[in-house]
Design a protein around this motif. Structure first.
Motif, PDB file in Angstrom:
ATOM      1  N   CYS A  88      97.546  19.617  31.111  1.00 31.57           N
ATOM      2  CA  CYS A  88      97.126  21.005  31.385  1.00 31.57           C
ATOM      3  C   CYS A  88      98.318  21.886  31.741  1.00 31.57           C
ATOM      4  O   CYS A  88      98.383  23.049  31.334  1.00 31.57           O
ATOM      5  CB  CYS A  88      96.093  21.032  32.511  1.00 31.57           C
ATOM      6  N   GLU A 106      90.012  21.680  23.197  1.00 33.13           N
ATOM      7  CA  GLU A 106      88.908  20.753  23.453  1.00 33.13           C
ATOM      8  C   GLU A 106      88.849  19.665  22.382  1.00 33.13           C
ATOM      9  O   GLU A 106      88.616  18.483  22.684  1.00 33.13           O
ATOM     10  CB  GLU A 106      87.583  21.519  23.503  1.00 33.13           C
ATOM     11  N   LYS A 111      86.827  17.861  26.805  1.00 28.85           N
ATOM     12  CA  LYS A 111      86.236  18.960  27.582  1.00 28.85           C
ATOM     13  C   LYS A 111      86.925  19.168  28.929  1.00 28.85           C
ATOM     14  O   LYS A 111      87.075  20.293  29.396  1.00 28.85           O
ATOM     15  CB  LYS A 111      84.748  18.688  27.823  1.00 28.85           C
ATOM     16  N   ASN A 112      87.333  18.089  29.562  1.00 30.97           N
ATOM     17  CA  ASN A 112      87.923  18.187  30.898  1.00 30.97           C
ATOM     18  C   ASN A 112      89.199  19.026  30.889  1.00 30.97           C
ATOM     19  O   ASN A 112      89.373  19.950  31.690  1.00 30.97           O
ATOM     20  CB  ASN A 112      88.216  16.786  31.436  1.00 30.97           C
ATOM     21  N   LYS A 115      88.447  22.699  30.102  1.00 32.13           N
ATOM     22  CA  LYS A 115      87.849  23.410  31.239  1.00 32.13           C
ATOM     23  C   LYS A 115      88.927  23.875  32.225  1.00 32.13           C
ATOM     24  O   LYS A 115      88.894  24.992  32.728  1.00 32.13           O
ATOM     25  CB  LYS A 115      86.856  22.479  31.949  1.00 32.13           C
ATOM     26  N   ASP A 118      90.919  26.674  30.648  1.00 26.11           N
ATOM     27  CA  ASP A 118      90.106  27.898  30.710  1.00 26.11           C
ATOM     28  C   ASP A 118      90.213  28.528  32.092  1.00 26.11           C
ATOM     29  O   ASP A 118      90.382  29.743  32.228  1.00 26.11           O
ATOM     30  CB  ASP A 118      88.649  27.556  30.379  1.00 26.11           C
ATOM     31  N   GLY A 119      90.142  27.698  33.137  1.00 29.81           N
ATOM     32  CA  GLY A 119      90.277  28.201  34.511  1.00 29.81           C
ATOM     33  C   GLY A 119      91.632  28.833  34.756  1.00 29.81           C
ATOM     34  O   GLY A 119      91.746  29.902  35.357  1.00 29.81           O
ATOM     35  N   THR A 144      87.038  28.224  41.232  1.00 27.91           N
ATOM     36  CA  THR A 144      87.356  26.951  40.578  1.00 27.91           C
ATOM     37  C   THR A 144      87.457  25.804  41.591  1.00 27.91           C
ATOM     38  O   THR A 144      87.487  24.643  41.195  1.00 27.91           O
ATOM     39  CB  THR A 144      88.681  27.030  39.787  1.00 27.91           C
ATOM     40  N   ASP A 147      84.620  23.725  40.958  1.00 21.71           N
ATOM     41  CA  ASP A 147      84.621  23.000  39.687  1.00 21.71           C
ATOM     42  C   ASP A 147      85.689  21.916  39.641  1.00 21.71           C
ATOM     43  O   ASP A 147      85.399  20.749  39.440  1.00 21.71           O
ATOM     44  CB  ASP A 147      84.844  23.977  38.524  1.00 21.71           C
ATOM     45  N   ASP A 148      86.944  22.325  39.812  1.00 20.13           N
ATOM     46  CA  ASP A 148      88.030  21.351  39.712  1.00 20.13           C
ATOM     47  C   ASP A 148      89.233  21.900  40.466  1.00 20.13           C
ATOM     48  O   ASP A 148      89.874  22.860  40.040  1.00 20.13           O
ATOM     49  CB  ASP A 148      88.391  21.095  38.248  1.00 20.13           C
TER      50      ASP A 148
END
Length: 752
Positions: A88, A106, A111-112, A115, A118-119, A144, A147-148
Motif C-alpha cells: 500500500c 483490486e 480487496k484489502n 480498500k 482508497d482510504g 478509517t 475500518d483499518d
C-alpha cells in the motif's frame, strides 16, 4: 507532496541503480515479516509504482519513486508493519496521480489492499484546499480508524517522509505543512503510541516554523555532547553493576530530550539552556518473561532509588494503569550525585513495553493476546471518536469536530470505576458529568449529581484516578448550555450539543425571520450567503445557526443591524479608495492583484511590507506585533483585509494549519523607513534608580520613544513591561543588549 516534471539532463542509469538499491534495502528489512508469496506481490507493487511514476519528479529534482519506497521503508522499519502495508505504501499515490484505477489495484492485489489505497486517496491533497476541506479530510482519515488503522499508520509514514524532505519546498508551503503536521499529525502519532515518530515530527515542525530557535538548541546540544555522555556514563555505572549482580538481561540507554521538548521547557520556565538540568533521560530495558515484568520493573526502581534520591512528585506508574495508546513504563526523576546535582528521568520497562512505546499499535497487535487492559483502554477512546464522527454531521462543523478530537489526542488520562468495578478511561480533567455520558447518553442527560467514593459531589466535580462513581438521575433533568463550560470529553460535548440544538431549533428559525425582516426594512434584500457570512464575522458567531439563535434568544438586538450596515458602508468606501477594488477573499485573488502591481518581479506573489501600504490593504496583527526583519506571513481575513503575523505568533499554527488557503507570502522592504511597536518584558533585582537607568538607556542613549511603561515589584524582584517604537529586528536586538547591561537587569525578552 507536490510533484513536477523536469526535462533536465540526468544520469538515468545511475538513478536506476539507486532506485534498485533502495528497493533491495526495503526487501532486506522486510524479510522477517514476509510469508508465502509476499515478496512476489511486493515486487509487483514496486514495478507498478515505478512505471506509473516514471515521468514524475519531486520538488528536489529526485525521481518521484524515491518517495513511495521511503514511505514503505518507514512502515516496515520504524512502525513494524507487514507486507500488505508495504504494498500500500508503494502504491499510495498511483490512483490519485496516475491513470491507474482502483479496480486495477483490486484485480492485482485484492480487496484489502484496494480498500487501504482508497482510504489513503480520500485523505490526500490536504494542502490544496480551504480550511473546511482540510478538516473534512482529517475527519475522513479518522473514520478509517473503524475500518483499518493501517490507513492512518501509512499516512503518518507518508507525512514523516514529507517532513524529512521539506527543505526543497517554498517557504510558505513549509510553514503550512509544518503547522498542519504539528496541529494534527504529531498529536495523532502520540495517541497511536508512535513516540519516536511523534518526537521527530515535533522537532521537524520546530525546524521550519522557528528555525533560529531550533538551530540554537541543536548547536548547544552538539557542543555539550561530550560532557553529557560522560555524565550519563557515570550515572548509569552503579545501576549497570547492580543489574548484572541481580542477573537481569538488560540494555541501558542514555539520551537527551528532544529539541522540541527542550524548547518547550525553555519557553515555559523562561530559563536559559545552561540552567535546565533535566535534559537527560535514562532508559532501563529488561528482557524478562511477561509474567515477571511488573515485579522486575519495581525491583529495578528500588535499586535505582538506593543510589539516587527520587522526587516523590515525579513517580508515574503506567505499568499498573497503561495509557490508552498502549504505553507502559515506570518513570521516576532522581537527583544525581557529584559536585553538581542534576535531575535525571529514569524510565524502566520490559523489551515488550519498549517496542510498544516506540512502534505503537503496530507492535501492540503482536502482543495484544497477552493483555486485554490496553485493548479496553484504547477501545474506550476509539468508541468516543466513533461517537463524535457518527454525530458530527448533525451537531457541528468539521472544523469544530477536529478541534474537539485534537484536544483528546495529547491529554493524559484518569482511570475510574463504576460501583461494580468496571474500568472507565477518561481524559484528564473529566468531570462526573463526563463519566455519566460515557456510561450512557440518557444517564448523562438526566444526571443531577454523583457520589464519588460515597461522597455527594456536583456535576462539575473533577475526577481522579481510582475514584468509584455512582450517577444520580432525575426524569425532570434536562441538559443545559452551562454544562458545556465544564465537560471535556468529545462524547459529552457532542451529546449536550445534540440536545441543545434540538431544543433551540425554534429560536434559530425565529431569529432568521427577524433578521431577514429588519434587513428588508434597511434596504438589504435578499439575505444571501455573502450577507450572512458578513454578519457572522461581524458578530463573531461560530456559524449561521449560532448567529440567528443569538438574535432569536435576544442575546443580540435587531437595532445592532443598523450599526452593522453603517460600518459595512464605511468599510466599502475605504476599499474603494484603494487600488484593489474587489474584496480580497483568498490567496488567488490577492496574488492576481499583486502580479498586476509588480509585473513579473520575483516577489509578485507576496506583499512587500512598507512599500505597498497605499496599494494593498494590510495591517500588522496586534496578537504578535511584527516588526521589520521578523519572519512573517500574510493572512487574508474575511472583513479586515490582509493581516501580517510573525511565524512565531501564538496563533500562527492554527492559522497556517486550519486556513492554509488564506496564507500569502510577505517580504520586508528596506526602501521605506517605518516604526513598529515592540513589547518587552524586563526582569531583575530591584534597586534605587533602576528604572531611571532603564529609561535613560532607551530614551537618551538609543533615542527610542517609549509608548507605555508598567512595573511591579515583589519581595525585591521587579518585572516591567515596556511598549516602544523600533525600526526593525536589529534595532530591537541592539536595544535588548543595551538593557541587559543595566545593573540589576537579569533578563529581557520580547513579548507576543
Amino acid at each position: 507532496m507536490s510533484k513536477t516534471v523536469e526535462p533536465v539532463a540526468i544520469d538515468l542509469e545511475q538513478e536506476r541503480k539507486e532506485i534498485l538499491k533502495r528497493y533491495r534495502k526495503l526487501l532486506h528489512t522486510a524479510r522477517p515479516y514476509l510469508q508465502d508469496d509476499d515478496a512476489k506481490l511486493i515486487k509487483k507493487a514496486f514495478l507498478m509504482s515505478a512505471d506509473a511514476h516514471k515521468e514524475m519528479r519531486r520538488k528536489s529534482g529526485e525521481p518521484y519513486i524515491y518517495h513511495p519506497i521511503a514511505v514503505a521503508q518507514i512502515c516496515v522499519e520504524e512502525i513494524g508493519l507487514g507486507a500488505t502495508s508495504i504494498m500500500c505504501a508503494l502504491l499510495h499515490d498511483v490512483v490519485e496521480d496516475t491513470e491507474i484505477e482502483l479496480s486495477e489495484i483490486e484485480g492485482y492485489f485484492g480487496k484489502n489492499v484496494a480498500k487501504i489505497i482508497d482510504g489513503l486517496t480520500k485523505i490526500s491533497g490536504v494542502f490544496d484546499y480551504g480550511s473546511s476541506q482540510q478538516a473534512e479530510n482529517f475527519r475522513k482519515m479518522l473514520l478509517t480508524l473503524s475500518d483499518d488503522i493501517r490507513v492512518i499508520l501509512i499516512k503518518l509514514a507518508d507525512r514523516l517522509h514529507n517532513m524529512r524532505t521539506l527543505g526543497s519546498m517554498a517557504r510558505d508551503k513549509q510553514l503550512k505543512i509544518a503547522s498542519e503536521t504539528f496541529y494534527l499529525y504529531a498529536p495523532l502519532a502520540h495517541r497511536l503510541g508512535l513516540h519516536a515518530i511523534k518526537s521527530e515530527l515535533e522537532d521537524l515542525c520546530l525546524k521550519y516554523t522557528e528555525p533560529e530557535a531550533y538551530k540554537d538548541i541543536a548547536r548547544k546540544l552538539k557542543e555539550t555532547k561530550t560532557s553529557r555522555e560522560g555524565f550519563i556514563q557515570n550515572f548509569i555505572r552503579p545501576i549497570e553493576k547492580d543489574l548484572n549482580e541481580m542477573g537481569f538481561k538488560h540494555v541501558v540507554k542514555g539520551r537527551p530530550k528532544s529539541i522540541y521538548s527542550i524548547y518547550n521547557k525553555l519557553k515555559k520556565n523562561n530559563t536559559p539552556f545552561e540552567e535546565i538540568y533535566d535534559l537527560f533521560a535514562v532508559r532501563v530495558i529488561l528482557n524478562v518473561p511477561a509474567e515477571q515484568e511488573k515485579a522486575a520493573c519495581w525491583a529495578v526502581y528500588s535499586m535505582v532509588t538506593d543510589h539516587y534520591k527520587p522526587n516523590p512528585d515525579r513517580l508515574k506508574d503506567w505499568i499498573s494503569n497503561p495509557k490508552s495508546n498502549g504505553y507502559e513504563s515506570l518513570h521516576t526523576t532522581v537527583m544525581s550525585s557529584g559536585k553538581r546535582g542534576r535531575w535525571v528521568e529514569v524510565q524502566i520497562r520490559s523489551t515488550r513495553m519498549d517496542e510498544i512505546a516506540e512502534k505503537g499499535f503496530a507492535a501492540h497487535w503482536k502482543y495484544k493476546g497477552n493483555d486485554t487492559r490496553t485493548n479496553t483502554a484504547f477501545e474506550s477512546w476509539l468508541s468516543q471518536i466513533r461517537e463524535a464522527l457518527d454525530n458530527s454531521d448533525k451537531t457541528q462543523s468539521a472544523v469544530d469536530l477536529v478541534d474537539d478530537i485534537r484536544s483528546s489526542l495529547y491529554n493524559e488520562e484518569v482511570f475510574v470505576y463504576t460501583p461494580k468495578g468496571k474500568l472507565v478511561v477518561l481524559k484528564d480533567g473529566a468531570t462526573a458529568l463526563d463519566f455519566a455520558f460515557e456510561i450512557h447518553t440518557e444517564v448523562g442527560a438526566r444526571c443531577i449529581g454523583a457520589k464519588v467514593n460515597n461522597r455527594l459531589v456536583p456535576l462539575s466535580h473533577k475526577l481522579k484516578t481510582g475514584d468509584i462513581i455512582e450517577c444520580m438521575t432525575s426524569p425532570k433533568q434536562k441538559p443545559s448550555e452551562d454544562w458545556l463550560q465544564f465537560v471535556v470529553t468529545t462524547k459529552a460535548k457532542s451529546r449536550i450539543k445534540d440536545y441543545i440544538k434540538e431544543a433551540n431549533k425554534s429560536h434559530v428559525i425565529m431569529g432568521r425571520d427577524m433578521v431577514e425582516h429588519r434587513l428588508k426594512v434597511l434596504g438589504i434584500t435578499p439575505l444571501t450567503l455573502e450577507v450572512t457570512n458578513q454578519l457572522r464575522a461581524y458578530f463573531n458567531a461560530k456559524d449561521s445557526n449560532d448567529l440567528f439563535y443569538r438574535f432569536g434568544k435576544g442575546y443580540l438586538q435587531l437595532d445592532e443591524l443598523k450599526r452593522w450596515k453603517s460600518d459595512r458602508e464605511a468599510h466599502e468606501r475605504k476599499q474603494e479608495a484603494k487600488a484593489i477594488k474587489e474584496p480580497l477573499m483568498d490567496t488567488k485573488s490577492v496574488t492576481k492583484e499583486l502580479k498586476k502591481l509588480h509585473g513579473d518581479k520575483k516577489n509578485a506573489d507576496g506583499i512587500l511590507i512598507g512599500e505597498d501600504m497605499d496599494k494593498v490593504d494590510y495591517t500588522l496583527a496586534k496578537c504578535c506585533n511584527p516588526i521589520a526583519g521578523d519572519d512573517v506571513f500574510g493572512f487574508v481575513t474575511i472583513n479586515e483585509g490582509i493581516k501580517i503575523h510573525r511565524t512565531a505568533c501564538p496563533n500562527a499554527t492554527e492559522l497556517l494549519s486550519r486556513h492554509g488557503d488564506r496564507v500569502i507570502k510577505a517580504f520586508w522592504t528596506s526602501q521605506v523607513q517605518m516604526s513598529f511597536v515592540a513589547h518587552l518584558v524586563i526582569r531583575g533585582t530591584d534597586r534605587m534608580g533602576l528604572m531611571s537607568d532603564v529609561t535613560r538607556v532607551i530614551s537618551q542613549e538609543l533615542k527610542v520613544n517609549i509608548q507605555n511603561l508598567s512595573i511591579g515589584v515583589k519581595e525585591g524582584i521587579f518585572e516591567g513591561k515596556i511598549a516602544l517604537m523600533v525600526s526593525d529586528t536589529s534595532h530591537l536586538e541592539t536595544l535588548v543588549n543595551s538593557l541587559e547591561q543595566v545593573e540589576g537587569v537579569i533578563e529581557v525578552e520580547r513579548e507576543g
